[in-house]
Design an enzyme around this catalytic site. Structure first.
Site, mmCIF file in Angstrom:
data_model
loop_
_atom_site.group_PDB
_atom_site.id
_atom_site.type_symbol
_atom_site.label_atom_id
_atom_site.label_comp_id
_atom_site.label_asym_id
_atom_site.label_seq_id
_atom_site.Cartn_x
_atom_site.Cartn_y
_atom_site.Cartn_z
ATOM 1 N N CYS A 112 0.819 -1.222 0.000
ATOM 2 C CA CYS A 112 0.000 0.000 0.000
ATOM 3 C C CYS A 112 0.848 1.267 0.000
ATOM 4 C CB CYS A 112 -0.941 0.003 1.192
ATOM 5 S SG CYS A 112 -2.020 -1.436 1.222
ATOM 6 N N HIS A 253 -3.210 7.116 1.948
ATOM 7 C CA HIS A 253 -3.689 5.785 1.592
ATOM 8 C C HIS A 253 -5.055 5.566 2.256
ATOM 9 C CE1 HIS A 253 -4.139 1.613 1.000
ATOM 10 N NE2 HIS A 253 -3.820 1.257 2.220
ATOM 11 N N ASN A 283 -10.294 -0.072 0.261
ATOM 12 C CA ASN A 283 -8.830 0.003 0.257
ATOM 13 C C ASN A 283 -8.306 -0.672 -1.017
ATOM 14 O OD1 ASN A 283 -6.102 -0.545 0.612
ATOM 15 N ND2 ASN A 283 -6.278 -1.123 2.753
HETATM 16 O O1 UT7 Z 1 -3.817 -1.207 3.572
HETATM 17 C C1 UT7 Z 1 -3.027 -1.764 4.568
HETATM 18 C C2 UT7 Z 1 -3.228 -1.086 5.835
HETATM 19 N N1 UT7 Z 1 -4.351 -1.677 6.524
HETATM 20 C C3 UT7 Z 1 -4.931 -0.991 7.487
HETATM 21 O O2 UT7 Z 1 -4.595 0.135 7.748
HETATM 22 C C4 UT7 Z 1 -6.004 -1.673 8.320
HETATM 23 C C5 UT7 Z 1 -5.878 -1.217 9.759
HETATM 24 N N2 UT7 Z 1 -6.852 -1.828 10.629
HETATM 25 C C6 UT7 Z 1 -8.161 -1.484 10.613
HETATM 26 O O3 UT7 Z 1 -8.570 -0.663 9.813
HETATM 27 C C7 UT7 Z 1 -9.074 -2.069 11.652
HETATM 28 O O4 UT7 Z 1 -8.304 -2.752 12.624
HETATM 29 C C8 UT7 Z 1 -10.126 -3.047 11.056
HETATM 30 C C9 UT7 Z 1 -11.152 -2.281 10.245
HETATM 31 C C10 UT7 Z 1 -9.441 -4.089 10.188
HETATM 32 C C11 UT7 Z 1 -10.884 -3.753 12.185
HETATM 33 O O5 UT7 Z 1 -11.485 -2.792 13.037
HETATM 34 P P1 UT7 Z 1 -11.345 -2.929 14.611
HETATM 35 O O6 UT7 Z 1 -12.147 -1.846 15.222
HETATM 36 O O7 UT7 Z 1 -9.869 -2.968 14.921
HETATM 37 O O8 UT7 Z 1 -12.051 -4.297 14.899
HETATM 38 P P2 UT7 Z 1 -11.450 -5.581 15.613
HETATM 39 O O9 UT7 Z 1 -10.515 -6.300 14.715
HETATM 40 O O10 UT7 Z 1 -10.957 -5.173 16.967
HETATM 41 O O11 UT7 Z 1 -12.746 -6.461 15.796
HETATM 42 C C12 UT7 Z 1 -13.831 -6.055 16.658
HETATM 43 C C13 UT7 Z 1 -14.927 -7.084 16.591
HETATM 44 C C14 UT7 Z 1 -14.441 -8.529 16.772
HETATM 45 O O12 UT7 Z 1 -15.386 -9.242 17.508
HETATM 46 P P3 UT7 Z 1 -15.171 -9.519 19.082
HETATM 47 O O13 UT7 Z 1 -13.857 -10.237 19.181
HETATM 48 O O14 UT7 Z 1 -15.118 -8.151 19.715
HETATM 49 O O15 UT7 Z 1 -16.356 -10.323 19.421
HETATM 50 C C15 UT7 Z 1 -14.411 -9.063 15.351
HETATM 51 O O16 UT7 Z 1 -14.617 -10.459 15.301
HETATM 52 O O17 UT7 Z 1 -15.566 -7.037 15.309
HETATM 53 C C16 UT7 Z 1 -15.593 -8.359 14.733
HETATM 54 N N3 UT7 Z 1 -15.469 -8.214 13.283
HETATM 55 C C17 UT7 Z 1 -16.538 -8.047 12.480
HETATM 56 N N4 UT7 Z 1 -17.854 -7.982 12.726
HETATM 57 C C18 UT7 Z 1 -18.674 -7.792 11.670
HETATM 58 C C19 UT7 Z 1 -14.342 -8.189 12.536
HETATM 59 N N5 UT7 Z 1 -14.657 -8.021 11.249
HETATM 60 C C20 UT7 Z 1 -16.010 -7.929 11.188
HETATM 61 C C21 UT7 Z 1 -16.908 -7.742 10.128
HETATM 62 N N6 UT7 Z 1 -18.224 -7.676 10.423
HETATM 63 N N7 UT7 Z 1 -16.512 -7.603 8.853
#
Ligand code: UT7
Length: 327
Positions: A112, A253, A283
């Site tokens: 990226c 990005h 993305n």
């Molecule tokens: O291009 C390369 C660079 N990439 C990035 O910059 C990505 C950086 N990271 C992010 O943008 C975020 O970390 C994400 C969008 C990927 C995830 O957001 P988050 O607020 O960090 O969520 P999380 O991973 O902490 O997950 C929170 C909850 C989890 O459930 P529990 O464990 O709290 O029960 C996940 O299982 O959300 C759940 N979850 C979802 N729920 C519904 C994860 N993905 C999904 C989904 N739909 N698609």
């Protein structure tokens, strides 16, 4: 010393849009979760008839048209991609598709961050006076490498291609840059080769593996981005002898709207100065910055003389910023 001027931008138009609602028929997710956590409402996916090459060439053609530079005048084509049609590289196919017969062409991989890394690389050829016209393309079709059963990653990515034309100029409009890598964090985001050893003959074994779909530790990459991106922009601004008050537009990005908001907040840049198209594109990896730039230019937001702070970040891990003046 000759300088660098940005004289055109372009992007490819992908016809297939995949909404959050459509995706939620495939994995356990919702428009509400995706939009509130990321800002993404839909992404585009390449049709089976598209190729990385065809999308990259379309973006380059549009950038060349804006720049009023003919394909025959192009000296160098740099294609930033992690998803080539051919692991040997796709830039030469783009060169052939454009009819840029004089141009040397090669791929550059920095995930990226690829577009920013390629832009800075291209600028070095122009500053040394070796080349006059360079096309820099950021293009990715991550849909080929997405695990469509993994809701933690499949909702984030989209396909796309964007490009800019750089021309040698008396006054240098690449005002400052800073590029960084940290391989010790490589495990946070991968599209890695998975070895599958197979006996070739006698006691000699080779690998008959393939690349496994994308895996990401989202929380770690998020923390990395919100701390490193403001820092790298400040370093690039320092090299340009500018401050955050001089930024006309931030074109980052497009990974997560919350990351854009956090970076703007840390730098004290008003949100209406931050270009965001995440809601429509998701993305798109190396393509995200040139697509965002092109849309802002064509919407007459970015004007000649505007100072653009751009920053890429992602797998490697890699991150980098460039401070540019448009035209
Ligand atoms: O291009 C390369 C660079 N990439 C990035 O910059 C990505 C950086 N990271 C992010 O943008 C975020 O970390 C994400 C969008 C990927 C995830 O957001 P988050 O607020 O960090 O969520 P999380 O991973 O902490 O997950 C929170 C909850 C989890 O459930 P529990 O464990 O709290 O029960 C996940 O299982 O959300 C759940 N979850 C979802 N729920 C519904 C994860 N993905 C999904 C989904 N739909 N698609």
């Amino acid at each position: 010393m000759p300088g660098v001027s940005l004289v055109g931008s372009g992007s490819a138009r992908l016809s297939v849009a995949l909404s959050n609602d459509a995706l939620s028929q495939r994995v356990d997710t919702s428009d509400d979760w995706i939009a509130s956590r990321t800002g993404i409402r839909q992404r585009h996916v390449a049709a089976p008839t598209d190729s990385l090459t065809s999308l990259a060439a379309e973006a380059a053609r549009n950038a060349l048209a804006m720049a009023q530079v003919s394909a025959g005048e192009v000296d160098l084509i740099l294609l930033a991609t992690s998803t080539p049609d051919d692991l040997f590289g796709s830039a030469c196919q783009v060169q052939a598709a454009l009819g840029a017969t004089r141009a040397v062409a090669f791929d550059l991989t920095a995930a990226c961050s690829g577009f920013v890394f390629a832009l800075v690389t291209a600028a070095q050829y122009l500053r040394t006076g070796v080349y006059k016209n360079v096309v820099v393309i950021g293009a990715d079709v991550l849909s080929r490498w997405t695990d469509w059963s993994d809701r933690t990653t499949c909702v984030l990515f989209g396909d796309g291609a964007g490009a800019v034309v750089l021309r040698a100029a008396e006054r240098d409009r690449l005002l400052g840059f800073e590029l960084c890598s940290d391989g010790s964090l490589n495990h946070c985001l991968n599209l890695a080769y998975q070895s599958d050893p197979a006996v070739l003959v006698g006691d000699i074994a080779v690998q008959e593996g393939t690349f496994a779909p994308i895996t990401m530790n989202g929380r770690e990459v998020y923390k990395f981005a919100v701390s490193r991106v403001p820092e790298v922009i400040e370093k690039a601004l320092f090299r340009a002898s500018l401050t955050t008050a001089d930024i006309s537009w931030m074109v980052l990005h497009q990974a997560n709207q919350r990351i854009l908001d956090a970076v703007a907040d840390r730098l004290g840049v008003p949100l209406d100065r931050v270009v965001s198209n995440m809601a429509r594109h998701g993305n798109t990896s190396a393509a995200s910055i040139p697509i965002a730039l092109d849309e802002a230019v064509r919407a007459n937001k970015i004007q000649p003389g505007d100072v653009i702070a751009t920053a890429g970040f992602g797998a490697g891990l890699t991150w980098g910023a460039a401070i540019l003046e448009w035209q």
